[in-house]
Design an enzyme around this catalytic site. Sequence first.
Site, PDB file in Angstrom:
ATOM      1  N   GLU A 147      -1.120  -9.756   6.292  1.00  0.00           N
ATOM      2  CA  GLU A 147      -1.078  -8.547   7.108  1.00  0.00           C
ATOM      3  C   GLU A 147      -2.483  -8.257   7.636  1.00  0.00           C
ATOM      4  O   GLU A 147      -3.311  -7.665   6.908  1.00  0.00           O
ATOM      5  CB  GLU A 147      -0.606  -7.354   6.278  1.00  0.00           C
ATOM      6  CG  GLU A 147       0.811  -7.454   5.783  1.00  0.00           C
ATOM      7  CD  GLU A 147       1.418  -6.067   5.559  1.00  0.00           C
ATOM      8  OE1 GLU A 147       2.464  -5.786   6.155  1.00  0.00           O
ATOM      9  OE2 GLU A 147       0.829  -5.262   4.815  1.00  0.00           O
ATOM     10  N   LYS A 169       6.556   2.773   2.615  1.00  0.00           N
ATOM     11  CA  LYS A 169       5.305   3.511   2.368  1.00  0.00           C
ATOM     12  C   LYS A 169       5.654   4.906   1.814  1.00  0.00           C
ATOM     13  O   LYS A 169       6.632   5.025   1.075  1.00  0.00           O
ATOM     14  CB  LYS A 169       4.464   3.552   3.648  1.00  0.00           C
ATOM     15  CG  LYS A 169       4.265   2.146   4.241  1.00  0.00           C
ATOM     16  CD  LYS A 169       3.240   2.042   5.320  1.00  0.00           C
ATOM     17  CE  LYS A 169       3.125   0.605   5.792  1.00  0.00           C
ATOM     18  NZ  LYS A 169       2.088   0.410   6.800  1.00  0.00           N
ATOM     19  N   HIS A 228      -1.599  -4.179  -1.151  1.00  0.00           N
ATOM     20  CA  HIS A 228      -1.416  -3.791   0.261  1.00  0.00           C
ATOM     21  C   HIS A 228      -2.734  -3.241   0.796  1.00  0.00           C
ATOM     22  O   HIS A 228      -3.476  -2.575   0.063  1.00  0.00           O
ATOM     23  CB  HIS A 228      -0.305  -2.745   0.368  1.00  0.00           C
ATOM     24  CG  HIS A 228       0.104  -2.498   1.788  1.00  0.00           C
ATOM     25  ND1 HIS A 228      -0.643  -1.715   2.640  1.00  0.00           N
ATOM     26  CD2 HIS A 228       1.159  -2.951   2.519  1.00  0.00           C
ATOM     27  CE1 HIS A 228      -0.051  -1.702   3.841  1.00  0.00           C
ATOM     28  NE2 HIS A 228       1.043  -2.437   3.779  1.00  0.00           N
ATOM     29  N   SER A 254       2.950  -4.398  12.749  1.00  0.00           N
ATOM     30  CA  SER A 254       3.612  -4.055  14.013  1.00  0.00           C
ATOM     31  C   SER A 254       4.758  -5.008  14.376  1.00  0.00           C
ATOM     32  O   SER A 254       4.957  -5.338  15.546  1.00  0.00           O
ATOM     33  CB  SER A 254       2.573  -3.977  15.153  1.00  0.00           C
ATOM     34  OG  SER A 254       1.665  -2.914  14.905  1.00  0.00           O
ATOM     35  N   ASN A 295       8.939  -1.993   4.130  1.00  0.00           N
ATOM     36  CA  ASN A 295       8.036  -1.210   3.278  1.00  0.00           C
ATOM     37  C   ASN A 295       8.041   0.232   3.773  1.00  0.00           C
ATOM     38  O   ASN A 295       7.479   0.527   4.822  1.00  0.00           O
ATOM     39  CB  ASN A 295       6.621  -1.808   3.332  1.00  0.00           C
ATOM     40  CG  ASN A 295       5.627  -0.999   2.515  1.00  0.00           C
ATOM     41  OD1 ASN A 295       6.021  -0.141   1.715  1.00  0.00           O
ATOM     42  ND2 ASN A 295       4.350  -1.271   2.710  1.00  0.00           N
ATOM     43  N   GLU A 308      -3.454  -0.785   2.523  1.00  0.00           N
ATOM     44  CA  GLU A 308      -3.635   0.670   2.369  1.00  0.00           C
ATOM     45  C   GLU A 308      -4.098   1.015   0.952  1.00  0.00           C
ATOM     46  O   GLU A 308      -4.837   1.976   0.751  1.00  0.00           O
ATOM     47  CB  GLU A 308      -2.333   1.404   2.744  1.00  0.00           C
ATOM     48  CG  GLU A 308      -2.126   1.384   4.258  1.00  0.00           C
ATOM     49  CD  GLU A 308      -0.672   1.383   4.703  1.00  0.00           C
ATOM     50  OE1 GLU A 308       0.216   1.691   3.898  1.00  0.00           O
ATOM     51  OE2 GLU A 308      -0.441   1.047   5.886  1.00  0.00           O
ATOM     52  N   GLY A 336       0.427  -0.721  11.910  1.00  0.00           N
ATOM     53  CA  GLY A 336       0.641   0.618  12.448  1.00  0.00           C
ATOM     54  C   GLY A 336      -0.038   0.872  13.787  1.00  0.00           C
ATOM     55  O   GLY A 336      -0.146   2.014  14.223  1.00  0.00           O
ATOM     56  N   GLY A 378       6.720   0.565  10.151  1.00  0.00           N
ATOM     57  CA  GLY A 378       7.342   1.559  11.036  1.00  0.00           C
ATOM     58  C   GLY A 378       8.769   1.235  11.459  1.00  0.00           C
ATOM     59  O   GLY A 378       9.641   2.114  11.457  1.00  0.00           O
TER      60      GLY A 378
END
Length: 260
Positions: free
Chosen positions: A168, A11, A96, A214, A9, A98, A174, A236
């Site tokens: 998640e 982002k 998601h 992570s 992903n 976020e 993150g 990430g």
Amino acid sequence: MRTRFIVGNWKMNKTATEAVDFAHRLTQELPSVEGIQVGFTPPFTALHATRGALASNPAFLLGAQNLHWEEKGAFTGEVSGPMLKDLGCEFVLVGHSERRQYFGEQDTWTNRKVLAALRHGLMPILCVGETLQERDSEHTDAVIERQLRAGLAGVDGPGLAAVTIAYEPVWAIGTGRAATPQQAVPVHRKIRSIVGELGGPDAARRLRILYGGSVTPKNIADFLSCEEIDGALVGGACLDPLSFATLIKVAIGSHPTTAS
Ligand code: 13P
């Protein structure tokens, strides 16, 4: 046997130009991918370029990070299922954390989005997960159950067969603080049992449940050693082609060793 699925992903990262460069470097590192599926969710603006650059490998799937539930109309700034399908998307992330946290996305919206994705032939990956406060106050199961039942309301049997769930935990995203497989597996089991209640034992058996938060080339094997964990949603560690290629190679070589 469920095919394992690793999704990167992106982002809000990478221009279309950077996406093409990434795709070329990744395919150099990974000339062949067999036995698993690998998905990419670039920003909307890089979907077309990424499709062109990754199209050579059928194991690579293109997805979007979000969609609107209507097909078209006066919804400034939104993108619909048919638009994504036309660009070659095969799947789409829904709900998601976020989106829930920063854009006020509610369970009723995730439900409309799941239904819209299915209507337009896109495989939805419905994301669920608890905050640290919810985990600490032992509300994880209740939160997951609410997000799942609300998000999947009205999804019929064939629809359920096309859905993937990503667990998640918000506190692991993150932060460099991944959940341990021992923390993730009971939640995956809970998700599978709820989907069993909704769609029966076959739906539960077929359901793919990814872990996200992570995930790195170092810890992916631990997650995939658990039969309950069918893949990963990676943030990430998917942005650098070398890191993501390493993670995928480890995933290809990882097999469940612990019964769950
Ligand atoms: P990180 O891998 O950066 O924790 O992000 C996880 C995530 O949100 C993927 O959707």
